[in-house]
Design a protein around this motif. Structure first.
Motif, PDB file in Angstrom:
ATOM      1  N   TRP A  16       5.666   4.639  17.780  1.00  0.00           N
ATOM      2  CA  TRP A  16       5.775   4.588  16.321  1.00  0.00           C
ATOM      3  C   TRP A  16       7.246   4.616  15.942  1.00  0.00           C
ATOM      4  O   TRP A  16       7.945   5.572  16.241  1.00  0.00           O
ATOM      5  CB  TRP A  16       5.039   5.759  15.688  1.00  0.00           C
ATOM      6  CG  TRP A  16       3.565   5.784  16.002  1.00  0.00           C
ATOM      7  CD1 TRP A  16       2.912   6.617  16.858  1.00  0.00           C
ATOM      8  CD2 TRP A  16       2.559   4.904  15.472  1.00  0.00           C
ATOM      9  NE1 TRP A  16       1.568   6.324  16.891  1.00  0.00           N
ATOM     10  CE2 TRP A  16       1.323   5.271  16.046  1.00  0.00           C
ATOM     11  CE3 TRP A  16       2.586   3.830  14.568  1.00  0.00           C
ATOM     12  CZ2 TRP A  16       0.127   4.605  15.736  1.00  0.00           C
ATOM     13  CZ3 TRP A  16       1.391   3.175  14.274  1.00  0.00           C
ATOM     14  CH2 TRP A  16       0.181   3.559  14.854  1.00  0.00           C
ATOM     15  N   CYS A  73       5.903   8.632  -1.457  1.00  0.00           N
ATOM     16  CA  CYS A  73       5.704   9.546  -0.325  1.00  0.00           C
ATOM     17  C   CYS A  73       6.497  10.838  -0.490  1.00  0.00           C
ATOM     18  O   CYS A  73       7.644  10.820  -0.948  1.00  0.00           O
ATOM     19  CB  CYS A  73       6.108   8.847   0.968  1.00  0.00           C
ATOM     20  SG  CYS A  73       5.760   9.832   2.441  1.00  0.00           S
ATOM     21  N   ASP A 112      10.558   2.571   9.963  1.00  0.00           N
ATOM     22  CA  ASP A 112      11.321   1.381   9.541  1.00  0.00           C
ATOM     23  C   ASP A 112      11.552   1.344   8.025  1.00  0.00           C
ATOM     24  O   ASP A 112      11.750   0.271   7.466  1.00  0.00           O
ATOM     25  CB  ASP A 112      10.661   0.090  10.045  1.00  0.00           C
ATOM     26  CG  ASP A 112       9.357  -0.241   9.334  1.00  0.00           C
ATOM     27  OD1 ASP A 112       8.828   0.616   8.601  1.00  0.00           O
ATOM     28  OD2 ASP A 112       8.852  -1.368   9.515  1.00  0.00           O
ATOM     29  N   VAL A 136       0.861  -1.172   0.000  1.00  0.00           N
ATOM     30  CA  VAL A 136       0.000   0.000   0.000  1.00  0.00           C
ATOM     31  C   VAL A 136       0.902   1.227   0.000  1.00  0.00           C
ATOM     32  O   VAL A 136       1.717   1.408   0.905  1.00  0.00           O
ATOM     33  CB  VAL A 136      -0.959   0.011   1.205  1.00  0.00           C
ATOM     34  CG1 VAL A 136      -1.781   1.295   1.212  1.00  0.00           C
ATOM     35  CG2 VAL A 136      -1.881  -1.199   1.160  1.00  0.00           C
ATOM     36  N   CYS A 156       3.961   5.694   2.111  1.00  0.00           N
ATOM     37  CA  CYS A 156       3.654   6.603   3.231  1.00  0.00           C
ATOM     38  C   CYS A 156       3.532   5.897   4.580  1.00  0.00           C
ATOM     39  O   CYS A 156       3.486   6.561   5.621  1.00  0.00           O
ATOM     40  CB  CYS A 156       2.348   7.335   2.950  1.00  0.00           C
ATOM     41  SG  CYS A 156       2.465   8.426   1.512  1.00  0.00           S
ATOM     42  N   PHE A 157       3.487   4.574   4.574  1.00  0.00           N
ATOM     43  CA  PHE A 157       3.202   3.862   5.827  1.00  0.00           C
ATOM     44  C   PHE A 157       4.485   3.336   6.466  1.00  0.00           C
ATOM     45  O   PHE A 157       4.652   2.137   6.677  1.00  0.00           O
ATOM     46  CB  PHE A 157       2.189   2.742   5.564  1.00  0.00           C
ATOM     47  CG  PHE A 157       0.868   3.284   5.114  1.00  0.00           C
ATOM     48  CD1 PHE A 157      -0.077   3.701   6.044  1.00  0.00           C
ATOM     49  CD2 PHE A 157       0.573   3.427   3.764  1.00  0.00           C
ATOM     50  CE1 PHE A 157      -1.288   4.234   5.644  1.00  0.00           C
ATOM     51  CE2 PHE A 157      -0.637   3.965   3.343  1.00  0.00           C
ATOM     52  CZ  PHE A 157      -1.567   4.367   4.282  1.00  0.00           C
ATOM     53  N   PHE A 158       5.368   4.250   6.792  1.00  0.00           N
ATOM     54  CA  PHE A 158       6.699   3.870   7.271  1.00  0.00           C
ATOM     55  C   PHE A 158       6.829   3.934   8.793  1.00  0.00           C
ATOM     56  O   PHE A 158       7.918   3.771   9.326  1.00  0.00           O
ATOM     57  CB  PHE A 158       7.768   4.731   6.593  1.00  0.00           C
ATOM     58  CG  PHE A 158       7.563   6.220   6.713  1.00  0.00           C
ATOM     59  CD1 PHE A 158       7.928   6.892   7.872  1.00  0.00           C
ATOM     60  CD2 PHE A 158       6.990   6.932   5.681  1.00  0.00           C
ATOM     61  CE1 PHE A 158       7.736   8.257   7.978  1.00  0.00           C
ATOM     62  CE2 PHE A 158       6.793   8.300   5.783  1.00  0.00           C
ATOM     63  CZ  PHE A 158       7.164   8.972   6.933  1.00  0.00           C
ATOM     64  N   LYS A 159       5.714   4.141   9.470  1.00  0.00           N
ATOM     65  CA  LYS A 159       5.741   4.150  10.933  1.00  0.00           C
ATOM     66  C   LYS A 159       5.007   2.930  11.451  1.00  0.00           C
ATOM     67  O   LYS A 159       3.812   2.758  11.226  1.00  0.00           O
ATOM     68  CB  LYS A 159       5.069   5.415  11.476  1.00  0.00           C
ATOM     69  CG  LYS A 159       5.811   6.678  11.081  1.00  0.00           C
ATOM     70  CD  LYS A 159       5.096   7.916  11.536  1.00  0.00           C
ATOM     71  CE  LYS A 159       5.721   9.128  10.868  1.00  0.00           C
ATOM     72  NZ  LYS A 159       5.062  10.387  11.230  1.00  0.00           N
ATOM     73  N   LYS A 160       5.747   2.091  12.153  1.00  0.00           N
ATOM     74  CA  LYS A 160       5.200   0.833  12.643  1.00  0.00           C
ATOM     75  C   LYS A 160       5.053   0.895  14.153  1.00  0.00           C
ATOM     76  O   LYS A 160       5.975   1.380  14.842  1.00  0.00           O
ATOM     77  CB  LYS A 160       6.162  -0.296  12.248  1.00  0.00           C
ATOM     78  CG  LYS A 160       5.695  -1.685  12.622  1.00  0.00           C
ATOM     79  CD  LYS A 160       6.737  -2.704  12.199  1.00  0.00           C
ATOM     80  CE  LYS A 160       6.409  -4.076  12.744  1.00  0.00           C
ATOM     81  NZ  LYS A 160       7.454  -5.057  12.429  1.00  0.00           N
ATOM     82  N   LEU A 161       3.935   0.420  14.662  1.00  0.00           N
ATOM     83  CA  LEU A 161       3.721   0.428  16.109  1.00  0.00           C
ATOM     84  C   LEU A 161       4.507  -0.715  16.752  1.00  0.00           C
ATOM     85  O   LEU A 161       4.282  -1.886  16.441  1.00  0.00           O
ATOM     86  CB  LEU A 161       2.230   0.293  16.427  1.00  0.00           C
ATOM     87  CG  LEU A 161       1.852   0.467  17.900  1.00  0.00           C
ATOM     88  CD1 LEU A 161       2.210   1.863  18.404  1.00  0.00           C
ATOM     89  CD2 LEU A 161       0.368   0.200  18.114  1.00  0.00           C
TER      90      LEU A 161
END
Lengths: 129, 129
Positions: free
Chosen positions: B111, B94, B114, B27, B101-106
């Motif tokens: 956050w 991004c 990665d 995504v 854009c989804f480069f922050k992982k919990l």
């Protein structure tokens, strides 16, 4: 400061959520979470959404049994969209009885359904006797 | 009746759009389209969004060169979410210069970034001399 505070909740206190299937990478569905739903999703590793139509928490699979076990939670650059990676119980994410909700493909300026029913909705949502 | 009429546009005339990478299934980003943006996206096979902050059409890549060539357009069961499959020019979707854009992982209630920068944003968005 909680990780939940870093999210830019919209004016209704919600954030859009994309659920992607762990392994296949298929996009299963799109829904919304409020703060409580996301906290519960993280705590229980089971997807909990906010139903805008019913205005209440929606524990995915509560009626259908098609729960989603959460492998990963991600946030986007603007901190206003969440992406979760889930294992889909029963292989059915959509209330129509299909694997995922994106079963209409644009072809020759028309939407064509290109995914079969895994199960009939009548067999998923049984009326309470 | 146009295929565009079958979409349940929200009160602002918009529909949320998920852009997924053709091939990898990653995504890439989440944005919005209005009717004109979606019509242009379908006609030109290049992703055109509606920028809510700038209130104008946003031809993805118009400044960065990181255009998106559209392979497929899908609609969900409720006809209010669009999923597009795209080829991402430059491998950067991004504006931060990352692949997606989804480069922050919990992780452990925080956050964590990665994903590396593919390119510095300063080298992507050059000021006009």
């Amino acid at each position: 400061m909680s990780w939940l505070d870093e999210i830019s909740w919209d004016k209704d206190g919600l954030v859009p959520v994309i659920a992607q299937e762990h392994g296949s990478g298929k996009v299963l569905m799109f829904a919304w979470m409020n703060r409580e739903a996301l906290a519960l999703t993280s705590d229980t590793k089971q997807a909990v959404y906010w139903s805008r139509s019913r205005q209440k928490l929606w524990r995915k699979g509560e009626e259908s049994g098609h729960t989603q076990t959460v492998h990963e939670i991600r946030l986007d650059c603007d901190e206003d969209v969440v992406l979760i990676s889930v294992e889909q119980t029963g292989g059915i994410a959509c209330h129509t009885g299909r694997h995922n909700c994106f079963f209409k493909k644009l072809e020759d300026d028309a939407w064509k359904v290109d995914q079969p029913l895994v199960k009939n909705p009548e067999d998923i949502y049984k009326p309470i006797a």
